[in-house]
Design a protein around this motif. Structure first.
Motif, PDB file in Angstrom:
ATOM      1  N   LYS A   9      -9.281  14.464   2.304  1.00  0.00           N
ATOM      2  CA  LYS A   9      -8.936  13.080   2.008  1.00  0.00           C
ATOM      3  C   LYS A   9      -9.911  12.118   2.686  1.00  0.00           C
ATOM      4  O   LYS A   9     -10.326  11.112   2.108  1.00  0.00           O
ATOM      5  CB  LYS A   9      -7.508  12.778   2.471  1.00  0.00           C
ATOM      6  N   TYR A  13     -12.338   9.363   0.811  1.00  0.00           N
ATOM      7  CA  TYR A  13     -12.374   7.918   1.073  1.00  0.00           C
ATOM      8  C   TYR A  13     -13.750   7.469   1.553  1.00  0.00           C
ATOM      9  O   TYR A  13     -14.213   6.378   1.191  1.00  0.00           O
ATOM     10  CB  TYR A  13     -11.301   7.541   2.094  1.00  0.00           C
ATOM     11  N   LEU A  32      -7.997   8.492   8.703  1.00  0.00           N
ATOM     12  CA  LEU A  32      -7.358   7.451   7.899  1.00  0.00           C
ATOM     13  C   LEU A  32      -6.069   6.996   8.575  1.00  0.00           C
ATOM     14  O   LEU A  32      -5.409   7.794   9.234  1.00  0.00           O
ATOM     15  CB  LEU A  32      -7.043   7.951   6.487  1.00  0.00           C
ATOM     16  N   THR A  34      -2.560   4.730   7.353  1.00  0.00           N
ATOM     17  CA  THR A  34      -1.835   3.965   6.343  1.00  0.00           C
ATOM     18  C   THR A  34      -0.772   3.115   7.034  1.00  0.00           C
ATOM     19  O   THR A  34      -0.185   3.521   8.038  1.00  0.00           O
ATOM     20  CB  THR A  34      -1.165   4.884   5.309  1.00  0.00           C
ATOM     21  N   GLN A  52     -11.712  -0.523  11.914  1.00  0.00           N
ATOM     22  CA  GLN A  52     -11.112  -0.084  10.656  1.00  0.00           C
ATOM     23  C   GLN A  52     -11.754  -0.803   9.473  1.00  0.00           C
ATOM     24  O   GLN A  52     -12.119  -1.980   9.576  1.00  0.00           O
ATOM     25  CB  GLN A  52      -9.604  -0.352  10.654  1.00  0.00           C
ATOM     26  N   GLN A  56      -7.741   0.235   0.764  1.00  0.00           N
ATOM     27  CA  GLN A  56      -6.726  -0.120  -0.232  1.00  0.00           C
ATOM     28  C   GLN A  56      -5.739  -1.087   0.414  1.00  0.00           C
ATOM     29  O   GLN A  56      -5.393  -0.944   1.579  1.00  0.00           O
ATOM     30  CB  GLN A  56      -5.964   1.124  -0.713  1.00  0.00           C
ATOM     31  N   THR A 104      -4.438   1.176   3.408  1.00  0.00           N
ATOM     32  CA  THR A 104      -5.126   2.389   3.851  1.00  0.00           C
ATOM     33  C   THR A 104      -6.474   1.989   4.430  1.00  0.00           C
ATOM     34  O   THR A 104      -7.234   1.244   3.803  1.00  0.00           O
ATOM     35  CB  THR A 104      -5.353   3.381   2.690  1.00  0.00           C
ATOM     36  N   CYS A 105      -6.770   2.461   5.642  1.00  0.00           N
ATOM     37  CA  CYS A 105      -8.014   2.107   6.330  1.00  0.00           C
ATOM     38  C   CYS A 105      -8.759   3.357   6.799  1.00  0.00           C
ATOM     39  O   CYS A 105      -8.142   4.319   7.266  1.00  0.00           O
ATOM     40  CB  CYS A 105      -7.731   1.237   7.550  1.00  0.00           C
TER      41      CYS A 105
END
Length: 206
Positions: A9, A13, A32, A34, A52, A56, A104-105
């Motif tokens: 994942k 990203y 990541l 969230t 960060q 999204q 999401t970062c």
């Protein structure tokens, strides 16, 4: 808040990021995070320093004075940097970043990777561009007009640990009002179900 360390994942990203070529050159331990809508992404109550990149969702950034007056500094969506100032300066005690949508970062630890971040010219060019844009925005801001009632709610949400006001006299001093005015507002908010009284002079946001 949820941290994601799934390598597939993370790679996905990073590959989709507008800054993927620079991020690849950094070779850092990215992961990541969230956030749900309404969660604080950053606040003075958090000690961890994180850099960060919003991938999204969106965020709202506020500056809260000690009297509860709120300044809207900025908002950010995909590709927005968070924590860029923390790379260079001590963390501000008055700036809050809140998730305006599910967020999401791409994230890395500033303390762990500060030297690597500062030694990468391409990364520093991105940071300079980001900070210049933020400074341009800040020069045009005004304080949002607010009633004492609104300032009390902001004060509890942003300035009180665990959103709990302790001590009517001290809080009234910061809010530039009388203890009687503050007590009346807290009683009204309690009747409306917006705050809970925990004890003498102690109230918590519901």
């Amino acid at each position: 808040m949820k941290r994601i360390y799934d390598k597939e994942k993370i790679t996905e990203y990073l590959a989709k990021s507008k800054y993927h070529s620079v991020l690849d050159s950094l070779d850092l331990d990215f992961y990541l995070i969230t956030y749900e809508k309404g969660e604080f992404v950053s606040s003075p109550f958090e000690n961890e320093l994180l850099f960060q990149i919003v991938e999204q969702g969106s965020v709202n950034i506020y500056f809260i004075r000690d009297d509860g007056t709120r300044y809207s500094l900025s908002s950010g969506t995909a590709d927005y940097f968070l924590g860029d100032m923390d790379i260079f300066y001590p963390k501000s005690n008055n700036i809050y970043v809140e998730a305006a949508q599910a967020l999401t970062c791409i994230t890395c630890s500033i303390e762990k990777h500060r030297e690597l971040l500062l030694s990468n010219n391409r990364f520093l060019q991105l940071i300079c561009s980001s900070l210049s844009a933020k400074i341009g925005t800040i020069t045009t801001i005004d304080a949002a007009p607010s009633s004492l009632s609104e300032r009390v709610m902001s004060y509890m949400k942003y300035k009180c640990k665990d959103k709990t006001l302790k001590g009517i006299e001290q809080a009234a001093f910061h809010l530039h009002c009388s203890a009687r005015q503050l007590q009346r507002i807290l009683t009204q908010k309690e009747d409306a179900g917006l705050v809970r009284k925990l004890g003498k002079g102690t109230y918590k946001l519901s």
